[in-house]
Enzyme design. Structure first.
Site, mmCIF file in Angstrom:
data_model
loop_
_atom_site.group_PDB
_atom_site.id
_atom_site.type_symbol
_atom_site.label_atom_id
_atom_site.label_comp_id
_atom_site.label_asym_id
_atom_site.label_seq_id
_atom_site.Cartn_x
_atom_site.Cartn_y
_atom_site.Cartn_z
ATOM 1 N N GLY A 38 0.813 -1.211 0.224
ATOM 2 C CA GLY A 38 -0.051 0.021 -0.085
ATOM 3 C C GLY A 38 0.972 1.383 0.092
ATOM 4 N N HIS A 39 0.147 2.228 0.254
ATOM 5 C CA HIS A 39 0.942 3.522 0.169
ATOM 6 C C HIS A 39 0.979 4.077 1.851
ATOM 7 C CE1 HIS A 39 -0.495 4.367 -4.005
ATOM 8 N NE2 HIS A 39 0.301 3.427 -3.781
#
Length: 423
Positions: free
Chosen positions: A261-262
């Site tokens: 993810g980020h």
């Protein structure tokens, strides 16, 4: 839970040795306690099994109408109610569960609910919407499978600012004093959980999963809500594990494992008019693994004003994170803005402390603030990040910020820029 077992445990200390009962007052108190127990037990409604309303766990049949019928029965009951979706696989076209209701409701999910693969079949909203409730609980070990692969192929948000709206797995709107616990959100078409206008809500022991290549599948997005607690959860998606939009106030994020993810992000802020400030964010004891960013605050370069203040990242472990520590006030994905216009979002009272682990890039720390509104009150303490790649020594980049340092910093942060020079 309002179950008999909980109530019985509460009163198990009322074991009486009658040879020691010497006081009429004591007897009256004891009798009153048992009357209270009986009244609480009597106030419980029997669980509402969706199968009693026509649901079939055959993996194909749509239970939307059965769930709505069970919900209406629970919502109209003057007693606390529990709706049960048992083990099995159920099709769910769409659900909108709304209040206000007469008493607390728990939706207990043990089975698997599957959304339609075609996003066009979900009309005018999200897959599951739960809103306008007080003392609501969503619990169980069940799975909400958004079956998002077909929708991800239609997602054009990377190319167009007015990209088509795909449905989230969940929209939790205007919930008060509520709990979301234990469930799994799988392969949402867009955000997994959108929390809007909520107060005093806890999201705990969640599993949120989508491939790292799935666009805009944020795990939990919070906006215009206060007193939100996100804890003891595992989140891996194609976008932010947790993102906080404008109006997020007094948010606690603890014991979250994030990746892919980020990372965990404040923002992006400053893109839309009339944004509310972000105030009081506490991210503690989290681990980020193979994420694009670690912990960050981001805002768009635009004329829109905003603010983020009293934001704290503490006791964070980074494992092969590309950009572990970020303040980015030049956030402009896919060239959807004009970098010449500095951000007008004021960022202040931000701390990064006890952050350790490994960076996947040579640039481990980026603190790039606005020329118009430089960051204020940034504190950095006890940073220990290593880079083992082939792109040179580990570095930092700072602009329009003068941090206060405490403890040890490895690498030396803002040393090259002298904490004030724009790169």
């Amino acid at each position: 839970m309002y179950g008999l077992r909980t109530v019985s445990n509460q009163y198990k200390h009322l074991t009486v040795n009658y040879s020691e009962v010497m006081s009429t007052t004591f007897c009256i108190t004891l009798f009153s306690s048992w009357l209270l127990l009986a009244s609480i037990v009597g106030a419980q409604s029997r669980p509402l099994d969706v199968r009693s309303f026509g649901a079939k766990g055959d993996g194909v049949s749509d239970i939307s109408q059965a769930l709505l019928s069970a919900w209406k029965a629970a919502c109209n009951s003057p007693k606390p109610s529990t709706i049960v979706i048992p083990r099995g696989t159920f099709g769910l076209l769409q659900a909108s569960l709304e209040g206000p209701c007469k008493a607390p409701i728990e939706l207990q999910v043990q089975g698997t609910l599957k959304a339609p693969q075609n996003p066009n079949l979900i009309k005018d909203g999200e897959w599951v919407t739960i809103q306008y409730l007080d003392h609501f609980t969503l619990s169980g070990s069940g799975t909400f499978d958004g079956q998002g692969a077909r929708a991800w192929a239609q997602n054009d948000c990377a190319k167009a600012s007015d990209c088509s709206k795909l449905p989230n797995n969940f929209s939790f709107n205007f919930l008060n004093n509520s709990i979301i616990s234990g469930i799994t959100s799988l392969n949402s078409k867009l955000f997994h959980m959108n929390v809007l206008g909520c107060n005093n809500v806890t999201l705990s022991r969640l599993t949120i999963t989508a491939p790292g290549t799935s666009l805009n599948t944020d795990g939990i997005h919070v906006g215009r809500s206060s007193g939100v607690n996100i804890t003891d959860s595992t989140i891996g998606t194609g976008d932010d594990c947790v993102s906080l939009g404008d109006g997020s106030k007094q948010v606690s994020i603890t014991n979250v494992v994030c990746g892919p993810g980020h990372g965990i992000s404040i923002g992006s802020l400053g893109r839309y008019k009339n944004e509310e400030p972000v105030v009081g964010v506490f991210v503690r004891n989290c681990t980020l693994i193979n994420t694009l960013t670690g912990v960050r605050v981001k805002s768009w370069p635009s004329a829109t004003t905003g603010a983020a203040t009293d934001v704290h990242f503490d006791d964070i472990t980074m494992r092969n994170v590309t950009s572990p520590i970020v303040i980015d006030q030049e956030y402009c994905p896919n060239n959807q803005c004009t970098l010449g216009a500095p951000s007008r979002v004021k960022i202040s009272k931000v701390s990064f402390n006890h952050i350790r682990g490994t960076s996947a890039s040579a640039l481990a720390v980026k603190l790039v603030c606005s020329k118009t509104f430089p960051c204020e009150g940034v504190e950095i303490g006890d940073i220990d990040l290593a880079y083992h790649g082939s792109l040179g020594n580990i570095t930092t980049n700072c602009a329009n910020v003068q941090p206060t340092f405490m403890g040890r910093q490895n690498p030396p942060i803002c040393a090259k820029n002298n904490a004030a020079q724009s790169s």
